[in-house]
Design a protein around this motif. Structure first.
Motif, PDB file in Angstrom:
ATOM      1  N   ASN A   1     161.234 -73.727  55.065  1.00 23.70           N
ATOM      2  CA  ASN A   1     161.583 -75.089  55.219  1.00 23.70           C
ATOM      3  C   ASN A   1     161.121 -76.242  56.132  1.00 23.70           C
ATOM      4  OD1 ASN A   1     164.302 -76.113  53.108  1.00 23.70           O
ATOM      5  ND2 ASN A   1     164.338 -74.588  54.238  1.00 23.70           N
ATOM      6  N   LEU A   2     161.502 -75.368  57.693  1.00 22.99           N
ATOM      7  CA  LEU A   2     160.224 -75.931  58.806  1.00 22.99           C
ATOM      8  C   LEU A   2     158.721 -76.067  58.376  1.00 22.99           C
ATOM      9  CD1 LEU A   2     161.906 -74.119  61.715  1.00 22.99           C
ATOM     10  CD2 LEU A   2     162.515 -76.739  60.968  1.00 22.99           C
ATOM     11  N   ALA A   3     158.114 -75.043  57.812  1.00 21.59           N
ATOM     12  CA  ALA A   3     157.118 -75.203  57.250  1.00 21.59           C
ATOM     13  C   ALA A   3     156.403 -76.280  56.078  1.00 21.59           C
ATOM     14  CB  ALA A   3     155.951 -73.948  57.107  1.00 21.59           C
ATOM     15  N   ASN A   4     157.596 -77.369  55.203  1.00 24.14           N
ATOM     16  CA  ASN A   4     157.396 -77.381  53.842  1.00 24.14           C
ATOM     17  C   ASN A   4     156.804 -76.833  52.436  1.00 24.14           C
ATOM     18  OD1 ASN A   4     158.688 -80.246  55.045  1.00 24.14           O
ATOM     19  ND2 ASN A   4     156.060 -80.921  55.660  1.00 24.14           N
ATOM     20  N   GLY A   5     157.299 -74.967  52.809  1.00 22.99           N
ATOM     21  CA  GLY A   5     156.820 -74.576  51.689  1.00 22.99           C
ATOM     22  C   GLY A   5     154.867 -74.277  51.667  1.00 22.99           C
ATOM     23  N   ARG A   6     155.326 -73.779  53.366  1.00 27.98           N
ATOM     24  CA  ARG A   6     153.259 -72.880  53.507  1.00 27.98           C
ATOM     25  C   ARG A   6     153.683 -71.818  54.026  1.00 27.98           C
ATOM     26  NH1 ARG A   6     151.373 -75.956  58.637  1.00 27.98           N
ATOM     27  NH2 ARG A   6     152.753 -76.957  58.346  1.00 27.98           N
ATOM     28  N   LEU A   7     154.860 -70.871  53.809  1.00 30.34           N
ATOM     29  CA  LEU A   7     155.220 -69.585  53.747  1.00 30.34           C
ATOM     30  C   LEU A   7     154.920 -68.567  53.248  1.00 30.34           C
ATOM     31  CD1 LEU A   7     156.639 -67.590  56.623  1.00 30.34           C
ATOM     32  CD2 LEU A   7     158.859 -67.697  55.081  1.00 30.34           C
ATOM     33  N   ASP A   8     154.008 -67.772  54.164  1.00 33.74           N
ATOM     34  CA  ASP A   8     153.516 -66.801  53.092  1.00 33.74           C
ATOM     35  C   ASP A   8     154.918 -65.199  53.882  1.00 33.74           C
ATOM     36  OD1 ASP A   8     152.480 -67.384  51.967  1.00 33.74           O
ATOM     37  OD2 ASP A   8     150.015 -67.183  52.638  1.00 33.74           O
ATOM     38  N   VAL A   9     155.598 -64.530  53.508  1.00 31.85           N
ATOM     39  CA  VAL A   9     155.749 -63.530  54.569  1.00 31.85           C
ATOM     40  C   VAL A   9     155.477 -62.520  54.006  1.00 31.85           C
ATOM     41  CG1 VAL A   9     158.554 -62.047  54.384  1.00 31.85           C
ATOM     42  CG2 VAL A   9     158.332 -65.239  54.138  1.00 31.85           C
ATOM     43  N   GLY A  10     155.076 -61.766  55.344  1.00 31.19           N
ATOM     44  CA  GLY A  10     154.240 -59.860  55.347  1.00 31.19           C
ATOM     45  C   GLY A  10     155.180 -58.789  55.627  1.00 31.19           C
TER      46      GLY A  10
ATOM     47  N   VAL B   1     161.976 -73.568  50.149  1.00 33.85           N
ATOM     48  CA  VAL B   1     161.596 -74.095  49.619  1.00 33.85           C
ATOM     49  C   VAL B   1     160.706 -73.822  47.999  1.00 33.85           C
ATOM     50  CG1 VAL B   1     159.221 -75.589  49.375  1.00 33.85           C
ATOM     51  CG2 VAL B   1     161.265 -75.502  51.231  1.00 33.85           C
ATOM     52  N   GLN B   2     159.876 -72.499  48.918  1.00 38.43           N
ATOM     53  CA  GLN B   2     159.002 -71.852  47.577  1.00 38.43           C
ATOM     54  C   GLN B   2     159.825 -71.100  46.163  1.00 38.43           C
ATOM     55  OE1 GLN B   2     154.702 -70.785  48.937  1.00 38.43           O
ATOM     56  NE2 GLN B   2     156.480 -70.500  50.898  1.00 38.43           N
ATOM     57  N   ARG B   3     159.984 -71.544  45.110  1.00 33.99           N
ATOM     58  CA  ARG B   3     160.582 -71.148  44.239  1.00 33.99           C
ATOM     59  C   ARG B   3     159.817 -70.185  43.624  1.00 33.99           C
ATOM     60  NH1 ARG B   3     164.974 -70.543  46.360  1.00 33.99           N
ATOM     61  NH2 ARG B   3     166.011 -70.616  44.412  1.00 33.99           N
ATOM     62  N   PRO B   4     160.136 -68.726  42.982  1.00 35.28           N
ATOM     63  CA  PRO B   4     162.098 -68.492  43.604  1.00 35.28           C
ATOM     64  C   PRO B   4     161.893 -67.655  44.990  1.00 35.28           C
ATOM     65  CG  PRO B   4     160.331 -66.289  42.673  1.00 35.28           C
ATOM     66  CD  PRO B   4     159.867 -67.974  42.038  1.00 35.28           C
ATOM     67  N   HIS B   5     160.837 -67.828  45.359  1.00 34.06           N
ATOM     68  CA  HIS B   5     160.639 -67.015  46.429  1.00 34.06           C
ATOM     69  C   HIS B   5     159.493 -67.227  47.175  1.00 34.06           C
ATOM     70  CE1 HIS B   5     158.757 -63.236  45.646  1.00 34.06           C
ATOM     71  NE2 HIS B   5     159.863 -63.198  44.910  1.00 34.06           N
ATOM     72  N   PRO B   6     159.586 -67.375  48.522  1.00 30.38           N
ATOM     73  CA  PRO B   6     158.169 -67.160  48.748  1.00 30.38           C
ATOM     74  C   PRO B   6     156.899 -66.533  48.547  1.00 30.38           C
ATOM     75  CG  PRO B   6     159.432 -67.321  51.400  1.00 30.38           C
ATOM     76  CD  PRO B   6     160.376 -67.440  49.711  1.00 30.38           C
ATOM     77  N   PRO B   7     155.392 -66.290  49.291  1.00 27.44           N
ATOM     78  CA  PRO B   7     154.564 -65.388  48.421  1.00 27.44           C
ATOM     79  C   PRO B   7     155.369 -63.758  49.162  1.00 27.44           C
ATOM     80  CG  PRO B   7     153.668 -66.711  48.421  1.00 27.44           C
ATOM     81  CD  PRO B   7     155.381 -67.303  48.739  1.00 27.44           C
TER      82      PRO B   7
ATOM     83  N   GLY C   1     167.664 -65.704  55.660  1.00 26.75           N
ATOM     84  CA  GLY C   1     167.992 -66.688  56.132  1.00 26.75           C
ATOM     85  C   GLY C   1     167.282 -67.316  56.816  1.00 26.75           C
ATOM     86  N   ARG C   2     166.785 -66.481  58.072  1.00 28.75           N
ATOM     87  CA  ARG C   2     165.457 -67.154  59.074  1.00 28.75           C
ATOM     88  C   ARG C   2     164.328 -67.293  58.778  1.00 28.75           C
ATOM     89  NH1 ARG C   2     165.072 -62.597  62.442  1.00 28.75           N
ATOM     90  NH2 ARG C   2     163.608 -64.009  63.969  1.00 28.75           N
ATOM     91  N   LEU C   3     164.019 -66.145  57.458  1.00 26.50           N
ATOM     92  CA  LEU C   3     162.615 -66.773  57.259  1.00 26.50           C
ATOM     93  C   LEU C   3     162.691 -67.933  56.285  1.00 26.50           C
ATOM     94  CD1 LEU C   3     162.057 -62.612  56.000  1.00 26.50           C
ATOM     95  CD2 LEU C   3     160.146 -64.454  57.236  1.00 26.50           C
TER      96      LEU C   3
END
Length: 355
Positions: free
Chosen positions: A97-106, A165-171, A90-92
């Protein structure tokens, strides 16, 4: 090659306040955004001067996202074993959303025994918790009304809000320090990869990347996958100045890392989940700046010197890398770090782009 910034705080309150360090990071992120850098990332560590100023990468990255428009914000990495997966997912998603779809999750497993002890997580469960919680996060992003029954958590039906924002999920990136097996698992799962070459030989890094690329291709995933590789960079128009800064701040980094990894000297730490890590203490103590520079494990010198290093890195590991650069280790003065960020964008990056 693409280039971004890494923020890895290696300092204590006696050397510099966290508020001053974060202010520098945010100013550098704004500069990087204007100059066309690809990303900004930060690490998760706890309780020590070795990265401990950033116990929650999402907080710093949310501030970066609010002050930038183009750079991607990257967790490099967040530790899923230390959190409930539904809370972390949920936090990620909120950060995406705060980054307007600019998140990459490592995602990373963590390796400092004192962090596991303080947070009440057995190191012997590290690998299993990591795999379970990454899988749970993916499902929570992809699906609604998720029912989960794992070894370490059970919940449901749960729908994470906000939806990413990014579907199906952030990279999703998997961080690996030494393990070709972990890299292969990331490739098979279709994830991307984060690598830190400072404590691994060039042959070891090549083996890790080969395992990743082969496994990804054999699993039938589209494209080669994205690989981020991280370096500290000391850059100046004057070579002697860059090398002096490198010697100073690498010595500080090694001293802080030696303190942080000292518990590995005790017998039986980590168990089967961390093969080879018992040698980490000796490896860190044996670090030599000149050897690291000659082996391109640290970048230092003039723009010409650093560009030549990156060309060799591209030849060894592939030209499709995303290189994440640390310009402000320890107590580096802000203007010195900004000068390096600008000099790299003006004189180093274009040479690699032309190549």
């Amino acid at each position: 090659m693409k280039f971004g910034l890494t923020f890895f705080p290696v300092l204590s309150p006696a050397e510099r306040s966290a508020a001053a360090y974060f202010d520098d990071c945010l100013r550098l992120a704004e500069v990087a955004d204007v100059l066309g850098y690809e990303h900004v990332q930060t690490v998760e560590h706890h309780f020590s001067p070795y990265g401990g100023y950033c116990p929650d990468p999402l907080v710093l990255l949310a501030a970066v996202a609010s002050r930038t428009a183009r750079v991607r914000v990257v967790t490099g990495a967040v530790v899923p074993a230390f959190e409930h997966p539904a809370a972390l997912a949920g936090r990620l998603a909120m950060l995406d959303n705060l980054a307007n779809g600019r998140l990459d999750v490592g995602f990373g497993r963590a390796f400092l025994p004192q962090e596991f002890a303080a947070l009440g997580v057995p190191m012997a469960e590290s690998r299993a918790r990591f795999a379970e919680n990454v899988a749970a996060c993916r499902r929570l992003w992809e699906e609604e009304d998720v029912v989960w029954s794992g070894e370490y958590s059970a919940f449901g039906p749960v729908t994470v809000l906000p939806r990413p924002v990014q579907r199906p999920h952030p990279p999703v990136f998997i961080a690996s320090t030494t393990s070709a097996e972990s890299c292969a698992a990331a490739g098979s799962a279709g994830h991307h990869l984060q690598v830190v070459p400072s404590v691994t030989s060039a042959e070891g890094v090549r083996a890790m990347l080969a395992a990743y690329r082969t496994a990804r291709e054999e699993a039938g995933h589209a494209g080669p996958g994205r690989v981020q590789i991280k370096y500290t960079c000391y850059l100046s128009p004057r070579r002697a100045e860059a090398l002096a800064a490198g010697r100073r701040w690498e010595a500080n980094y090694i001293a802080r890392m030696a303190e942080a990894v000292a518990p590995w000297a005790a017998p039986g730490v980590g168990g089967d989940d961390y093969p080879g890590y018992a040698a980490l203490v000796d490896k860190v103590r044996a670090y030599d700046f000149d050897e690291a520079l000659a082996g391109d494990k640290v970048l230092a010198g003039t723009p010409h010197d650093v560009a030549a290093q990156l060309e060799r890195i591209a030849d060894r590991f592939g030209a499709d890398l995303s290189v994440s650069l640390q310009f402000n280790p320890g107590g580096t003065e802000y203007m010195e770090a900004e000068r390096a960020v600008r000099l790299f964008a003006a004189e180093v990056a274009p040479r690699l782009s032309e190549r």
